[in-house]
Design a protein around this motif. Structure first.
Motif, PDB file in Angstrom:
ATOM      1  N   ARG A  67      -2.178  32.919 -12.516  1.00 40.79           N
ATOM      2  CA  ARG A  67      -1.830  31.868 -11.568  1.00 40.79           C
ATOM      3  C   ARG A  67      -0.910  30.853 -12.233  1.00 40.79           C
ATOM      4  O   ARG A  67      -1.125  30.467 -13.373  1.00 40.79           O
ATOM      5  N   VAL A  68       0.098  30.429 -11.505  1.00 42.07           N
ATOM      6  CA  VAL A  68       1.041  29.435 -11.997  1.00 42.07           C
ATOM      7  C   VAL A  68       0.724  28.118 -11.296  1.00 42.07           C
ATOM      8  O   VAL A  68       0.747  28.040 -10.074  1.00 42.07           O
ATOM      9  N   PHE A  69       0.433  27.085 -12.083  1.00 45.90           N
ATOM     10  CA  PHE A  69       0.063  25.776 -11.538  1.00 45.90           C
ATOM     11  C   PHE A  69       1.250  24.836 -11.608  1.00 45.90           C
ATOM     12  O   PHE A  69       1.958  24.803 -12.612  1.00 45.90           O
ATOM     13  N   LYS A  75       0.809  -1.218   0.000  1.00 52.89           N
ATOM     14  CA  LYS A  75       0.000   0.000   0.000  1.00 52.89           C
ATOM     15  C   LYS A  75       0.842   1.269   0.000  1.00 52.89           C
ATOM     16  O   LYS A  75       0.335   2.349   0.285  1.00 52.89           O
ATOM     17  N   ALA A  76       2.123   1.149  -0.305  1.00 54.13           N
ATOM     18  CA  ALA A  76       3.006   2.316  -0.320  1.00 54.13           C
ATOM     19  C   ALA A  76       2.626   3.250  -1.461  1.00 54.13           C
ATOM     20  O   ALA A  76       2.319   2.812  -2.572  1.00 54.13           O
ATOM     21  N   LYS A  77       2.627   4.553  -1.156  1.00 52.17           N
ATOM     22  CA  LYS A  77       2.329   5.572  -2.164  1.00 52.17           C
ATOM     23  C   LYS A  77       3.517   6.513  -2.273  1.00 52.17           C
ATOM     24  O   LYS A  77       4.114   6.889  -1.265  1.00 52.17           O
ATOM     25  N   LEU A  78       3.837   6.875  -3.494  1.00 44.64           N
ATOM     26  CA  LEU A  78       4.908   7.829  -3.729  1.00 44.64           C
ATOM     27  C   LEU A  78       4.325   9.049  -4.426  1.00 44.64           C
ATOM     28  O   LEU A  78       3.625   8.926  -5.430  1.00 44.64           O
ATOM     29  N   LYS A  79       4.638  10.214  -3.888  1.00 44.85           N
ATOM     30  CA  LYS A  79       4.148  11.467  -4.463  1.00 44.85           C
ATOM     31  C   LYS A  79       5.346  12.323  -4.823  1.00 44.85           C
ATOM     32  O   LYS A  79       6.265  12.480  -4.022  1.00 44.85           O
ATOM     33  N   LYS A  80       5.324  12.851  -6.041  1.00 45.43           N
ATOM     34  CA  LYS A  80       6.441  13.656  -6.502  1.00 45.43           C
ATOM     35  C   LYS A  80       5.929  14.745  -7.436  1.00 45.43           C
ATOM     36  O   LYS A  80       5.040  14.493  -8.252  1.00 45.43           O
ATOM     37  N   GLN A  81       6.504  15.925  -7.306  1.00 42.18           N
ATOM     38  CA  GLN A  81       6.119  17.012  -8.195  1.00 42.18           C
ATOM     39  C   GLN A  81       6.968  16.914  -9.467  1.00 42.18           C
ATOM     40  O   GLN A  81       8.172  17.107  -9.431  1.00 42.18           O
ATOM     41  N   ILE A  82       6.322  16.559 -10.576  1.00 43.49           N
ATOM     42  CA  ILE A  82       7.062  16.371 -11.823  1.00 43.49           C
ATOM     43  C   ILE A  82       6.554  17.264 -12.942  1.00 43.49           C
ATOM     44  O   ILE A  82       7.142  17.284 -14.017  1.00 43.49           O
ATOM     45  N   PHE A  83       5.477  17.998 -12.712  1.00 46.18           N
ATOM     46  CA  PHE A  83       4.914  18.846 -13.759  1.00 46.18           C
ATOM     47  C   PHE A  83       5.122  20.301 -13.420  1.00 46.18           C
ATOM     48  O   PHE A  83       4.870  20.727 -12.293  1.00 46.18           O
ATOM     49  N   GLY A  84       5.555  21.067 -14.410  1.00 41.00           N
ATOM     50  CA  GLY A  84       5.644  22.503 -14.258  1.00 41.00           C
ATOM     51  C   GLY A  84       4.348  23.152 -14.704  1.00 41.00           C
ATOM     52  O   GLY A  84       3.305  22.523 -14.774  1.00 41.00           O
ATOM     53  N   HIS A  85       4.427  24.421 -15.049  1.00 44.74           N
ATOM     54  CA  HIS A  85       3.230  25.146 -15.444  1.00 44.74           C
ATOM     55  C   HIS A  85       2.757  24.677 -16.826  1.00 44.74           C
ATOM     56  O   HIS A  85       3.553  24.477 -17.726  1.00 44.74           O
ATOM     57  N   THR A  94      -2.972   9.178  -9.575  1.00 42.41           N
ATOM     58  CA  THR A  94      -3.681  10.429  -9.307  1.00 42.41           C
ATOM     59  C   THR A  94      -2.744  11.599  -9.533  1.00 42.41           C
ATOM     60  O   THR A  94      -1.536  11.510  -9.294  1.00 42.41           O
ATOM     61  N   VAL A  95      -3.316  12.691  -9.985  1.00 50.21           N
ATOM     62  CA  VAL A  95      -2.556  13.910 -10.221  1.00 50.21           C
ATOM     63  C   VAL A  95      -3.294  15.068  -9.574  1.00 50.21           C
ATOM     64  O   VAL A  95      -4.524  15.064  -9.495  1.00 50.21           O
ATOM     65  N   MET A  96      -2.524  16.033  -9.082  1.00 51.64           N
ATOM     66  CA  MET A  96      -3.125  17.195  -8.458  1.00 51.64           C
ATOM     67  C   MET A  96      -2.339  18.435  -8.887  1.00 51.64           C
ATOM     68  O   MET A  96      -1.110  18.470  -8.773  1.00 51.64           O
ATOM     69  N   PHE A  97      -3.055  19.409  -9.398  1.00 48.24           N
ATOM     70  CA  PHE A  97      -2.450  20.669  -9.786  1.00 48.24           C
ATOM     71  C   PHE A  97      -2.828  21.724  -8.754  1.00 48.24           C
ATOM     72  O   PHE A  97      -3.995  21.883  -8.426  1.00 48.24           O
ATOM     73  N   ARG A  98      -1.837  22.417  -8.255  1.00 49.80           N
ATOM     74  CA  ARG A  98      -2.077  23.475  -7.272  1.00 49.80           C
ATOM     75  C   ARG A  98      -1.499  24.779  -7.791  1.00 49.80           C
ATOM     76  O   ARG A  98      -0.430  24.807  -8.377  1.00 49.80           O
TER      77      ARG A  98
END
Length: 162
Positions: A114-116, A70-80, A99-103
């Motif tokens: 706004r820069v996502f 059940k290990a989850k890895l989250k990494k920011q790989i997308f720029g704007h 899953t992906v999340m843009f903030r």
């Protein structure tokens, strides 16, 4: 003298002509009420292809062998990215069982857009899903890894046999 009662807006010509809420406005200026699949611009399609490659690289390089199930890895790989590119990347990654999340960046100045930035979360099931459903997704990455291994072995003096 005719008096118009109510909030119908017909006295001020809101429902006729080409005001913002009318059908003619949306036909003229492109804001469709029933949004269908939009074609991506060349900039957006380039951003989408780059995001797909970054995602596949992240999944390919991650080794889940010694991790819990059940290990989850989250990494920011997308720029704007543009709004259309974010939408198509979101649907692509959802189809790959991730899953992906843009903030939006909180620090911005007056008048700035706004820069996502996007981050993706993967699990062991993501990699297994990609390998079973879309086995050709890693083909390009496998070829690159194979060529780099071949060049390393040739540099070490091991003969290349077909």
């Amino acid at each position: 003298l005719k008096v118009i009662m109510g909030n119908s807006g017909s006295h001020y010509n809101f429902n006729r002509g080409s005001g913002f809420g009318s059908r003619g406005y949306h036909l003229l200026y492109g804001g469709s009420r029933r949004r269908g699949p939009r074609t991506l611009s060349s900039r957006s399609s380039g951003q989408v292809e780059e995001a797909k490659m970054n995602f596949l690289h992240f999944v390919f390089e991650t080794d889940f062998d010694f991790m819990p199930a059940k290990a989850k890895l989250k990494k920011q790989i997308f720029g704007h990215m543009t709004k259309d590119a974010r939408g198509s990347v979101r649907t692509y990654i959802k189809s790959m069982n991730a899953t992906v999340m843009f903030r939006a960046d909180k620090n911005r100045y007056r008048g700035q857009n706004r820069v996502f930035e996007g981050s993706v979360t993967i699990t062991k099931a993501t990699k297994e899903h990609i390998l079973t459903v879309k086995p050709d997704a890693f083909r390009e990455l496998h070829v690159i890894a194979e060529l780099s291994l071949c060049s390393l072995l040739c540099f070490a003096g091991i003969p290349h046999n077909d």
